[in-house]
Design a protein around this motif. Sequence first.
Motif, PDB file in Angstrom:
ATOM      1  N   GLY A 117      15.977  10.270  -9.131  1.00 34.18           N
ATOM      2  CA  GLY A 117      17.213  11.018  -9.041  1.00 34.18           C
ATOM      3  C   GLY A 117      17.833  11.344 -10.385  1.00 34.18           C
ATOM      4  N   VAL A 118      17.752  10.417 -11.335  1.00 37.46           N
ATOM      5  CA  VAL A 118      18.343  10.654 -12.654  1.00 37.46           C
ATOM      6  C   VAL A 118      17.664  11.826 -13.348  1.00 37.46           C
ATOM      7  N   THR A 142      10.402   8.989  -6.727  1.00 40.19           N
ATOM      8  CA  THR A 142      10.988   7.857  -6.012  1.00 40.19           C
ATOM      9  C   THR A 142      11.309   8.266  -4.583  1.00 40.19           C
ATOM     10  N   LEU A 143      11.430   7.279  -3.720  1.00 37.13           N
ATOM     11  CA  LEU A 143      11.785   7.566  -2.337  1.00 37.13           C
ATOM     12  C   LEU A 143      13.174   8.189  -2.273  1.00 37.13           C
ATOM     13  N   VAL A 182       5.552   6.574  -3.738  1.00 36.52           N
ATOM     14  CA  VAL A 182       6.419   5.523  -3.187  1.00 36.52           C
ATOM     15  C   VAL A 182       5.763   4.151  -3.305  1.00 36.52           C
ATOM     16  N   GLN A 183       4.448   4.096  -3.205  1.00 40.12           N
ATOM     17  CA  GLN A 183       3.741   2.820  -3.267  1.00 40.12           C
ATOM     18  C   GLN A 183       3.789   2.193  -4.658  1.00 40.12           C
ATOM     19  N   TYR A 184       4.133   2.963  -5.678  1.00 38.55           N
ATOM     20  CA  TYR A 184       4.200   2.459  -7.054  1.00 38.55           C
ATOM     21  C   TYR A 184       5.568   1.873  -7.392  1.00 38.55           C
ATOM     22  N   SER A 192      16.268   1.038  -2.480  1.00 42.68           N
ATOM     23  CA  SER A 192      17.343   1.997  -2.779  1.00 42.68           C
ATOM     24  C   SER A 192      17.141   3.306  -2.022  1.00 42.68           C
ATOM     25  N   GLY A 193      15.917   3.803  -2.015  1.00 45.71           N
ATOM     26  CA  GLY A 193      15.619   5.032  -1.289  1.00 45.71           C
ATOM     27  C   GLY A 193      15.785   4.880   0.210  1.00 45.71           C
TER      28      GLY A 193
END
Length: 373
Positions: A117-118, A142-143, A182-184, A192-193
């Motif tokens: 998101g950032v 990211t999720l 997402v797995q990483y 958070s996601g």
Amino acid sequence: MSQSTFTISYQALHAGTDKSEINFISGKPDLSALFFEGKEAEEKRRRFFVTDATVASLECMKPFISKFDDGVCGKDCLLILGSGEPYKTIDSVLTIIRAAFDANFTRKDIFIGIGGGVICDITAFAASLYKRGASVQFVPTTLLAMVDASIGGKSGCDFDNYKNIIGTFFPASKLFYFPEFVQYLPENQYNSGLAEAFKTGILFDKDLYDIFKNQADKINARDPELLMTIINKCVKAKGTIVEQDLTEQNIRATLNLGHTFGHALETVAGLGAITHGSAVAWGIGRAVELAYKMDYCLMAFRDEIFSILKAYGWETEAVPSFVKGGGFSERLIKIMRNDKKNLSEKIRLILCKAVTDISIEEVDEKLISSVLK
């Protein structure tokens, strides 16, 4: 005294683009193949890639990163920034703009944010400002970015320890989703996601809500098939809302469920000290507790929400365990007064009556204080 008026009429203008194309790509993330071997390699415009140190260090990113010699690969450039909320600043936005300017990018070229998101927020903000607007694309990693941050055109940065005070609406023209990213993720970023996805279920999708209610074990284990379902549902739900209300004049405001509480908590804790999603999850709990006190929702609904929050390890206490010092409610409300979503001197909150039954209310500070002790 006389007065004459002359009116100039303009075509309705939305910053950025008139549509966003989201591409879902299965398998191991391979950005080298995507941008330098596939259809995207045929792009005639120059590309200014922006990512952060955490994403750049991933094993799957090595083929892509290695293509750049001192940040340059042919006509394209790559900028690697620091990671996390502490870098969501106007200085980072200006760093992107300065690097693009020094490399002679034009307003017809593309900024591409690769990250969470950032990175999505600050890259889009920089693109919206650069020479009055260059195109932007995203590869959310990211999720949270996949289910929320990369969709709908909100860009911006934090300012003076307040969340997202500076920004623009500037949607991406293309998004490339590799769900395998997402797995990483470390556990706190994955969790958070999930909070933003759960919020989406409460707001718009009873089936998604029931997935969170009934399949916590599979979700916590990062079941790939279930995650794909969650991501798809979130993309469709948020896409439907932003199509109706890009600049948050009415229905889009409901997407802020948990955020007025959550953003204030992030400020109290120190930006970056806790994840955005964990703060939002706590904020959802406070919003539901407030709705119950105002007789907006039934006790059974409040208790069910709290049960689900606990199943994912989210904070549910009125004063989170990590908050130090006294006067928590006073500190939080002071920050909430400055929330950008407020339209008057009162604090504007999203309250739940039931799943998918939501209202936007201006709430008395004494009532808010009662759920913060």
